[in-house]
Each structure stands twice: as C-alpha cells, then as structure tokens.
Design a protein around this motif. Structure first.
Motif, PDB file in Angstrom:
ATOM      1  N   VAL A 211       5.522   5.954   0.029  1.00 33.61           N
ATOM      2  CA  VAL A 211       4.759   5.225   1.044  1.00 33.61           C
ATOM      3  C   VAL A 211       3.456   4.704   0.453  1.00 33.61           C
ATOM      4  O   VAL A 211       3.077   3.540   0.651  1.00 33.61           O
ATOM      5  N   ILE A 212       2.752   5.555  -0.287  1.00 35.81           N
ATOM      6  CA  ILE A 212       1.469   5.169  -0.867  1.00 35.81           C
ATOM      7  C   ILE A 212       1.650   4.054  -1.887  1.00 35.81           C
ATOM      8  O   ILE A 212       0.861   3.103  -1.942  1.00 35.81           O
ATOM      9  N   ALA A 213       2.721   4.143  -2.704  1.00 36.45           N
ATOM     10  CA  ALA A 213       2.973   3.114  -3.708  1.00 36.45           C
ATOM     11  C   ALA A 213       3.262   1.762  -3.055  1.00 36.45           C
ATOM     12  O   ALA A 213       2.794   0.717  -3.520  1.00 36.45           O
ATOM     13  N   ALA A 214       4.048   1.769  -1.976  1.00 42.29           N
ATOM     14  CA  ALA A 214       4.349   0.516  -1.271  1.00 42.29           C
ATOM     15  C   ALA A 214       3.120  -0.038  -0.577  1.00 42.29           C
ATOM     16  O   ALA A 214       2.903  -1.255  -0.544  1.00 42.29           O
ATOM     17  N   LEU A 215       2.293   0.842  -0.028  1.00 43.59           N
ATOM     18  CA  LEU A 215       1.072   0.400   0.648  1.00 43.59           C
ATOM     19  C   LEU A 215       0.121  -0.289  -0.325  1.00 43.59           C
ATOM     20  O   LEU A 215      -0.573  -1.239   0.038  1.00 43.59           O
ATOM     21  N   ALA A 216       0.098   0.195  -1.572  1.00 46.88           N
ATOM     22  CA  ALA A 216      -0.785  -0.392  -2.578  1.00 46.88           C
ATOM     23  C   ALA A 216      -0.416  -1.837  -2.888  1.00 46.88           C
ATOM     24  O   ALA A 216      -1.257  -2.605  -3.365  1.00 46.88           O
TER      25      ALA A 216
ATOM     26  N   SER B 171      -0.347  -5.711   7.855  1.00 47.85           N
ATOM     27  CA  SER B 171      -0.160  -4.387   8.448  1.00 47.85           C
ATOM     28  C   SER B 171       1.303  -3.949   8.427  1.00 47.85           C
ATOM     29  O   SER B 171       1.620  -2.851   8.891  1.00 47.85           O
ATOM     30  N   GLU B 172       2.180  -4.783   7.888  1.00 47.76           N
ATOM     31  CA  GLU B 172       3.611  -4.474   7.875  1.00 47.76           C
ATOM     32  C   GLU B 172       4.125  -4.494   6.439  1.00 47.76           C
ATOM     33  O   GLU B 172       3.789  -5.396   5.664  1.00 47.76           O
ATOM     34  N   PHE B 173       4.915  -3.492   6.105  1.00 43.09           N
ATOM     35  CA  PHE B 173       5.500  -3.444   4.773  1.00 43.09           C
ATOM     36  C   PHE B 173       6.771  -2.612   4.820  1.00 43.09           C
ATOM     37  O   PHE B 173       7.124  -2.029   5.860  1.00 43.09           O
ATOM     38  N   SER B 174       7.476  -2.577   3.720  1.00 48.41           N
ATOM     39  CA  SER B 174       8.716  -1.792   3.623  1.00 48.41           C
ATOM     40  C   SER B 174       8.645  -0.904   2.392  1.00 48.41           C
ATOM     41  O   SER B 174       7.930  -1.200   1.430  1.00 48.41           O
ATOM     42  N   TRP B 175       9.391   0.175   2.422  1.00 53.61           N
ATOM     43  CA  TRP B 175       9.434   1.100   1.292  1.00 53.61           C
ATOM     44  C   TRP B 175      10.759   1.843   1.324  1.00 53.61           C
ATOM     45  O   TRP B 175      11.504   1.794   2.315  1.00 53.61           O
TER      46      TRP B 175
ATOM     47  N   SER C 118       4.481   0.284   9.552  1.00 49.87           N
ATOM     48  CA  SER C 118       3.314  -0.396  10.114  1.00 49.87           C
ATOM     49  C   SER C 118       2.098   0.498   9.902  1.00 49.87           C
ATOM     50  O   SER C 118       2.163   1.703  10.145  1.00 49.87           O
ATOM     51  N   VAL C 119       1.011  -0.088   9.405  1.00 49.72           N
ATOM     52  CA  VAL C 119      -0.201   0.676   9.141  1.00 49.72           C
ATOM     53  C   VAL C 119      -1.313   0.194  10.053  1.00 49.72           C
ATOM     54  O   VAL C 119      -1.501  -1.010  10.249  1.00 49.72           O
ATOM     55  N   ASN C 120      -2.031   1.142  10.650  1.00 45.32           N
ATOM     56  CA  ASN C 120      -3.176   0.849  11.509  1.00 45.32           C
ATOM     57  C   ASN C 120      -4.371   1.655  11.022  1.00 45.32           C
ATOM     58  O   ASN C 120      -4.240   2.825  10.655  1.00 45.32           O
ATOM     59  N   SER C 121      -5.535   1.032  11.049  1.00 45.12           N
ATOM     60  CA  SER C 121      -6.747   1.702  10.609  1.00 45.12           C
ATOM     61  C   SER C 121      -7.386   2.445  11.783  1.00 45.12           C
ATOM     62  O   SER C 121      -7.547   1.883  12.867  1.00 45.12           O
ATOM     63  N   LEU C 122      -7.722   3.704  11.544  1.00 46.12           N
ATOM     64  CA  LEU C 122      -8.447   4.506  12.536  1.00 46.12           C
ATOM     65  C   LEU C 122      -9.919   4.512  12.149  1.00 46.12           C
ATOM     66  O   LEU C 122     -10.336   5.223  11.231  1.00 46.12           O
ATOM     67  N   PHE C 123     -10.706   3.692  12.828  1.00 40.99           N
ATOM     68  CA  PHE C 123     -12.135   3.594  12.535  1.00 40.99           C
ATOM     69  C   PHE C 123     -12.858   4.769  13.181  1.00 40.99           C
ATOM     70  O   PHE C 123     -12.866   4.914  14.405  1.00 40.99           O
TER      71      PHE C 123
END
Length: 261
Positions: A210-215, A222-226, A236-241
């Motif tokens: 997951v981390i490698a794909a996010l990089a 905000s959308e990617f695949s792995w 789907s990645v969302n930022s928690l401020f």
C-alpha cells in the motif's frame, strides 16, 4: 463494384455463414465488449466513491475519539481523592475507582519526572517534560513513540499549568475499534499512516504494498490501485487534518477493496 476473388466458388451456405458472421456476430461482439468495458468502469467508479465516503466517515470518527480522549484527560481530578483530607470537603469524594476508557495509562509529568495516576502498573511514561518544553501552544499534543514488533504507541499531552502536563497513552482498541474489525464494511481494508508514511494501524499484516503504491500517486490524487501478488485492490486515501484541534501532523486514512472481477 468490389469483387472478392474466390467468393463465387463458395457454396451458398458458406456465403450465408460469412454474411451472418460479419453482419451479425462481429458487431454484436463489439457491442458487448463496449458494454462490459463501460460496466467495469462504472463498477470501479462506484466502488471508489463508496471507499471515499467511508474514509471520510472513519476520518470523522477518529477525530471525535481523539477529542473524547482529550476530555478524559482534562476531566481527571487534579489529585487522587484522600479520604482523611476530603472529609470536610463540600463535595463528596468519588465512591468508586476511576476507570479509563480512552487511555491505557495516565501520568502527571513535571520537571521532576512522571507520577502515575491511573492505568496498568509497571508501565513507564515514554514522554518527558523536556520533550514538551518548547511547546507554546495550548492545544493538546499528540506524540508517537516507536516500539519493536508493533505499531507505535500514541500519547496525548494536555497542559494543566506552565510546569505540569497530564500525559496519557491512547488505547488503540478505543481509537481504532480493532475489536469490532475497525467498524469496516465487508471486504474492506484499512491502513492509517502518519506524516512520514509510518503505519499507525492496519487491518492487514503487511502494509508495504500500500505504501509503495501510494508513493507513486501524483499531485492531489486520492485514488490509486495496488496488489499483493494474489489480489489487486482499489484504494482511496483521505487526509485527516489534526491541526484544528491538536498539535500534530496530518494522518492518511486509506481504505482498500478488491478490484471487481
């Protein structure tokens, strides 16, 4: 008029078969191909939309639990009740032991060290007064302390006076709801990363794919695949401020779901 050599040599039945193939089966196959292409694309978009909505919901719940953790720290009395001293007090002392819901341990920390207030015995405070000496904000501070063979411990420090802090180790079972499968829908995986992409918690034992794909994600996407070699996933990645209520960097909430077959 275009003449096809050898066409006259074919039997009538063969000509009809060729006509049926080129005018019937081939256009139908192309139409079905387009249909399944758009259907797959629609399913993918719907799945990503659901993941994004769920990630936003989980983001809100985690922030709310952090606020409840702050409230638990602030609500703790400044000192443990002492029966002999409290006999003449205008308010009665608590009848029973105080129980922690959001925290595993709570300490009072000052220049002279840490004093345990509540929690498991034998646990030391991993945050010192010197770690917070340069903090000027009145917001609660969220700190991370690495531990071997597991996810980092998360601590919250609340200033009670210029020379004193109350510092508690956040209970992961409360913050992440691990015992309830993270409150995740069926077939959905969760991974929470800090600002350095260090996993704070994950529903999977391995977070490296997951981390490698996010990089590889570019821009504000905000959308990617792995994939893990066995299964491909949409994510789907969302930022928690956290800066609105705490002195802390943002976290990343990542939800994944197997790619539709």
């Amino acid at each position: 008029m275009i003449k096809v050599r050898g066409l006259r040599k074919l039997k009538l039945s063969h000509r009809i078969s060729l006509l049926f193939f080129f005018c019937g089966i081939l256009p139908l196959a192309a139409l079905l191909g387009l249909f399944f292409y758009y259907l797959e694309n629609d399913l993918k978009n719907e799945s990503l939309h659901d993941l994004d909505s769920q990630a936003k919901s989980i983001r809100g719940m985690i922030f709310e639990r952090l606020q409840m953790t702050e409230n638990e720290i602030r609500a703790f009395p400044s000192r443990r009740p002492e029966p002999d001293r409290d006999k003449s007090a205008s308010l009665p002392s608590p009848a029973g032991p105080i129980e922690l819901k959001c925290l595993e341990n709570l300490f009072r920390v000052g220049p002279n060290g840490a004093v345990p207030l509540l929690g498991k015995g034998g646990t030391s405070c991993e945050v010192s007064f010197d770690d917070l000496r340069s903090v000027e904000s009145e917001k609660p501070v969220i700190l991370k302390r690495a531990r071997p063979g597991g996810y980092p411990h998360l601590w919250m420090a609340v200033r009670t006076s210029p020379a004193e802090w109350r510092i508690g180790r956040i209970h992961p079972g409360y913050l992440w709801k691990e015992g309830s499968n993270f409150n995740l829908p069926y077939n959905t995986e969760l991974c929470v990363l800090d600002e350095e992409n260090v996993p704070l918690v994950s529903s999977r034992s391995e977070s490296k794919p997951v981390i490698a794909a996010l990089a590889q994600l570019k821009g504000n996407g905000s959308e990617f695949s792995w994939g893990d070699g066995k299964q491909d996933y949409l994510a789907s990645v969302n930022s928690l401020f956290l800066g609105g209520g705490f002195l802390a960097d943002s976290w990343k909430i990542i939800l994944s779901r197997p790619t539709p077959p």
